[in-house]
Scaffold this motif. Sequence first.
Motif, PDB file in Angstrom:
ATOM      1  N   ALA A 160      10.083 -92.506  41.228  1.00  0.00           N
ATOM      2  CA  ALA A 160       8.823 -91.804  40.963  1.00  0.00           C
ATOM      3  C   ALA A 160       8.092 -92.418  39.773  1.00  0.00           C
ATOM      4  O   ALA A 160       8.703 -93.055  38.904  1.00  0.00           O
ATOM      5  N   ARG A 161       6.805 -92.220  39.767  1.00  0.00           N
ATOM      6  CA  ARG A 161       5.975 -92.526  38.603  1.00  0.00           C
ATOM      7  C   ARG A 161       5.514 -91.175  38.047  1.00  0.00           C
ATOM      8  O   ARG A 161       4.832 -90.408  38.749  1.00  0.00           O
ATOM      9  N   VAL A 162       5.919 -90.885  36.829  1.00  0.00           N
ATOM     10  CA  VAL A 162       5.662 -89.569  36.238  1.00  0.00           C
ATOM     11  C   VAL A 162       4.686 -89.728  35.076  1.00  0.00           C
ATOM     12  O   VAL A 162       4.959 -90.465  34.124  1.00  0.00           O
ATOM     13  N   THR A 163       3.571 -89.023  35.165  1.00  0.00           N
ATOM     14  CA  THR A 163       2.529 -89.094  34.139  1.00  0.00           C
ATOM     15  C   THR A 163       2.339 -87.718  33.524  1.00  0.00           C
ATOM     16  O   THR A 163       2.077 -86.747  34.239  1.00  0.00           O
ATOM     17  N   THR A 164       2.477 -87.643  32.210  1.00  0.00           N
ATOM     18  CA  THR A 164       2.288 -86.367  31.512  1.00  0.00           C
ATOM     19  C   THR A 164       1.231 -86.539  30.432  1.00  0.00           C
ATOM     20  O   THR A 164       1.357 -87.400  29.552  1.00  0.00           O
ATOM     21  N   THR A 165       0.196 -85.721  30.507  1.00  0.00           N
ATOM     22  CA  THR A 165      -0.838 -85.685  29.476  1.00  0.00           C
ATOM     23  C   THR A 165      -0.699 -84.376  28.709  1.00  0.00           C
ATOM     24  O   THR A 165      -0.744 -83.294  29.307  1.00  0.00           O
ATOM     25  N   VAL A 166      -0.515 -84.496  27.417  1.00  0.00           N
ATOM     26  CA  VAL A 166      -0.366 -83.330  26.548  1.00  0.00           C
ATOM     27  C   VAL A 166      -1.701 -83.080  25.857  1.00  0.00           C
ATOM     28  O   VAL A 166      -2.210 -83.955  25.145  1.00  0.00           O
ATOM     29  N   VAL A 226       9.464 -96.253  29.986  1.00  0.00           N
ATOM     30  CA  VAL A 226       8.058 -95.967  29.718  1.00  0.00           C
ATOM     31  C   VAL A 226       7.189 -97.159  30.121  1.00  0.00           C
ATOM     32  O   VAL A 226       7.555 -98.317  29.923  1.00  0.00           O
ATOM     33  N   ASP A 227       6.069 -96.862  30.747  1.00  0.00           N
ATOM     34  CA  ASP A 227       5.063 -97.874  31.069  1.00  0.00           C
ATOM     35  C   ASP A 227       4.119 -97.942  29.873  1.00  0.00           C
ATOM     36  O   ASP A 227       3.195 -97.130  29.743  1.00  0.00           O
ATOM     37  N   GLN A 228       4.335 -98.899  29.005  1.00  0.00           N
ATOM     38  CA  GLN A 228       3.578 -98.962  27.766  1.00  0.00           C
ATOM     39  C   GLN A 228       2.099 -99.241  28.000  1.00  0.00           C
ATOM     40  O   GLN A 228       1.226 -98.731  27.290  1.00  0.00           O
ATOM     41  N   ALA A 229       1.789-100.030  29.006  1.00  0.00           N
ATOM     42  CA  ALA A 229       0.404-100.373  29.263  1.00  0.00           C
ATOM     43  C   ALA A 229      -0.399 -99.165  29.739  1.00  0.00           C
ATOM     44  O   ALA A 229      -1.590 -99.026  29.431  1.00  0.00           O
ATOM     45  N   ALA A 230       0.260 -98.255  30.484  1.00  0.00           N
ATOM     46  CA  ALA A 230      -0.432 -97.089  31.027  1.00  0.00           C
ATOM     47  C   ALA A 230      -0.406 -95.900  30.076  1.00  0.00           C
ATOM     48  O   ALA A 230      -1.223 -94.981  30.203  1.00  0.00           O
ATOM     49  N   SER A 231       0.514 -95.912  29.123  1.00  0.00           N
ATOM     50  CA  SER A 231       0.639 -94.807  28.167  1.00  0.00           C
ATOM     51  C   SER A 231      -0.270 -95.047  26.970  1.00  0.00           C
ATOM     52  O   SER A 231      -0.707 -96.172  26.708  1.00  0.00           O
ATOM     53  N   ALA A 234      13.129 -91.588  24.886  1.00  0.00           N
ATOM     54  CA  ALA A 234      12.074 -90.957  24.102  1.00  0.00           C
ATOM     55  C   ALA A 234      11.117 -91.983  23.533  1.00  0.00           C
ATOM     56  O   ALA A 234      11.493 -93.120  23.249  1.00  0.00           O
ATOM     57  N   VAL A 235       9.874 -91.555  23.368  1.00  0.00           N
ATOM     58  CA  VAL A 235       8.860 -92.333  22.656  1.00  0.00           C
ATOM     59  C   VAL A 235       8.169 -91.390  21.685  1.00  0.00           C
ATOM     60  O   VAL A 235       8.195 -90.169  21.857  1.00  0.00           O
ATOM     61  N   GLY A 272     -10.406 -77.532  17.460  1.00  0.00           N
ATOM     62  CA  GLY A 272     -10.532 -78.757  18.240  1.00  0.00           C
ATOM     63  C   GLY A 272      -9.350 -79.029  19.145  1.00  0.00           C
ATOM     64  O   GLY A 272      -8.422 -78.229  19.261  1.00  0.00           O
ATOM     65  N   GLN A 273      -9.372 -80.201  19.805  1.00  0.00           N
ATOM     66  CA  GLN A 273      -8.319 -80.624  20.719  1.00  0.00           C
ATOM     67  C   GLN A 273      -7.937 -82.070  20.457  1.00  0.00           C
ATOM     68  O   GLN A 273      -8.725 -82.847  19.913  1.00  0.00           O
ATOM     69  N   ALA A 274      -6.736 -82.413  20.877  1.00  0.00           N
ATOM     70  CA  ALA A 274      -6.271 -83.799  20.848  1.00  0.00           C
ATOM     71  C   ALA A 274      -5.335 -83.992  22.042  1.00  0.00           C
ATOM     72  O   ALA A 274      -4.719 -83.031  22.520  1.00  0.00           O
ATOM     73  N   THR A 275      -5.243 -85.230  22.538  1.00  0.00           N
ATOM     74  CA  THR A 275      -4.387 -85.492  23.694  1.00  0.00           C
ATOM     75  C   THR A 275      -3.496 -86.699  23.446  1.00  0.00           C
ATOM     76  O   THR A 275      -3.799 -87.561  22.625  1.00  0.00           O
ATOM     77  N   VAL A 276      -2.411 -86.740  24.204  1.00  0.00           N
ATOM     78  CA  VAL A 276      -1.542 -87.908  24.223  1.00  0.00           C
ATOM     79  C   VAL A 276      -0.957 -88.016  25.624  1.00  0.00           C
ATOM     80  O   VAL A 276      -0.671 -86.991  26.269  1.00  0.00           O
ATOM     81  N   LYS A 277      -0.828 -89.247  26.124  1.00  0.00           N
ATOM     82  CA  LYS A 277      -0.344 -89.457  27.497  1.00  0.00           C
ATOM     83  C   LYS A 277       0.838 -90.399  27.498  1.00  0.00           C
ATOM     84  O   LYS A 277       0.836 -91.419  26.804  1.00  0.00           O
ATOM     85  N   VAL A 278       1.854 -90.061  28.314  1.00  0.00           N
ATOM     86  CA  VAL A 278       2.998 -90.942  28.505  1.00  0.00           C
ATOM     87  C   VAL A 278       3.260 -91.088  30.001  1.00  0.00           C
ATOM     88  O   VAL A 278       3.136 -90.123  30.767  1.00  0.00           O
ATOM     89  N   VAL A 279       3.573 -92.316  30.422  1.00  0.00           N
ATOM     90  CA  VAL A 279       3.840 -92.614  31.830  1.00  0.00           C
ATOM     91  C   VAL A 279       5.232 -93.219  31.938  1.00  0.00           C
ATOM     92  O   VAL A 279       5.569 -94.171  31.220  1.00  0.00           O
ATOM     93  N   TRP A 280       6.037 -92.649  32.824  1.00  0.00           N
ATOM     94  CA  TRP A 280       7.413 -93.116  33.018  1.00  0.00           C
ATOM     95  C   TRP A 280       7.591 -93.661  34.427  1.00  0.00           C
ATOM     96  O   TRP A 280       7.057 -93.096  35.385  1.00  0.00           O
TER      97      TRP A 280
END
Length: 414
Positions: free
Chosen positions: A271-277, A306-311, A326-327, A338-346
């Motif tokens: 699987a390709r798992v993408t999580t945006t916080v 982790v897919d560093q290019a996509a994260s 972990a990363v 306000g808001q802030a986001t971070v994305k990691v792709v595995w």
Amino acid sequence: EQGLTALMSFAGDSGPKRYLFLSQNPDEVRPTGGFIGTYGVLTAEGGQLTLERYDGIEEWIIDHPRAIVPQAEAGSPFRHRDPPIPRTIANVNSIPDWPRAAELAARLWKDGGEAPVDGVISFTPGFLARILSVVGPVSIPSYNETVTAANLHDRLDFQTHRATPPTGARAKDFVAVVAETIMQKLLEAPASQWEPLGSVMGQAFDAREALAWSTDPQVTAALADRGWDGRFRSTDGDFFYNSEFSYAAKNGRGIRRTYDHNVALRADGSARVTTTVTVTNTLPPDPLNASTLAYLTLYGPKGAVVDQAASDGFGFAEPALAGHPAVAWFRAAAPGGGQATVKVVWEVPGLVKKTSNGELEYSLLWPHLPDHTGDVVNLSVDLPATWTWKGSPPPSQFSLDQEFSGSWRLASGD
């Protein structure tokens, strides 16, 4: 029988015991709950429990300056901050595993010249509120306060962050006074309250509002069997945990996290798992709420890469915990309102497992942040063209007011 034997051992049936109690404050987020602001020493002998002392952790740190982790061993949230900050007993919980945090606390306690302890127990305000729901309100004359289960969080927030402390007192002294008063009332509770107290304390441990570590193998086994030891949760299926270490701000209860978690399954089970916080700071700008700046360590499924290019760009690779990679980032610095986001792709090999009867199964474990409400996961699972769910699919959204886990069967169509 195991539980009864462990309880008798904990209560000093086989000899005197000493336990270190540490309170965690979710307003200053840490991986196991919050900043450790107060401490107490509980002694047990022959079934009799006595609260020997209770005080603010800052006083203990000042009085024991050598009880500190060497900077080279302090861990990423301390070493990578500019300037670096010391790791003391107040911050032993910088990783989401209570046994390791508790062992370090016991070591620092001894390094400070204190008598060794037989265990380390932590609790959050949620634990204290559950106790008050049974024993009733407590009076705090020195602050002209009456604390109840309903107003505990508000009074702690006001007295520690807003009010001017009494002459000679520190802002966090109120927490120590309240915790000591409630613990003393707990120890003196009449027999008529023992059963409901046992029930709410069990609920607190189940919710990870209380965590315990012991040097006694019997007690350790009983705690682990019930999931009360605060050990890092682990699974062979899909997994996510946001291990968060905040800096300076006192805004933990006003932070809301939304996790958009997409799982794109492939026919080979990978699987390709993408999580945006998305971190939302619901509180207005304030000296205590400059931002939500934190050191975020995000743990993914076992075997994931982790897919560093996509994260989102990250600066620190953290060691795996219980097999979960972990990363980490210094990120999510949302200002007040306000808001802030971070994305990691595995990339995850073998995320779909086969059950004992040969069926395909997708499972997910998502531990929650103790004593915190309002976080939500939006879940989407994309299936290969010929695959279908056997029965109900996973929920498209769920709350993280408590831990979430589940498993769902799949038909491949082959």
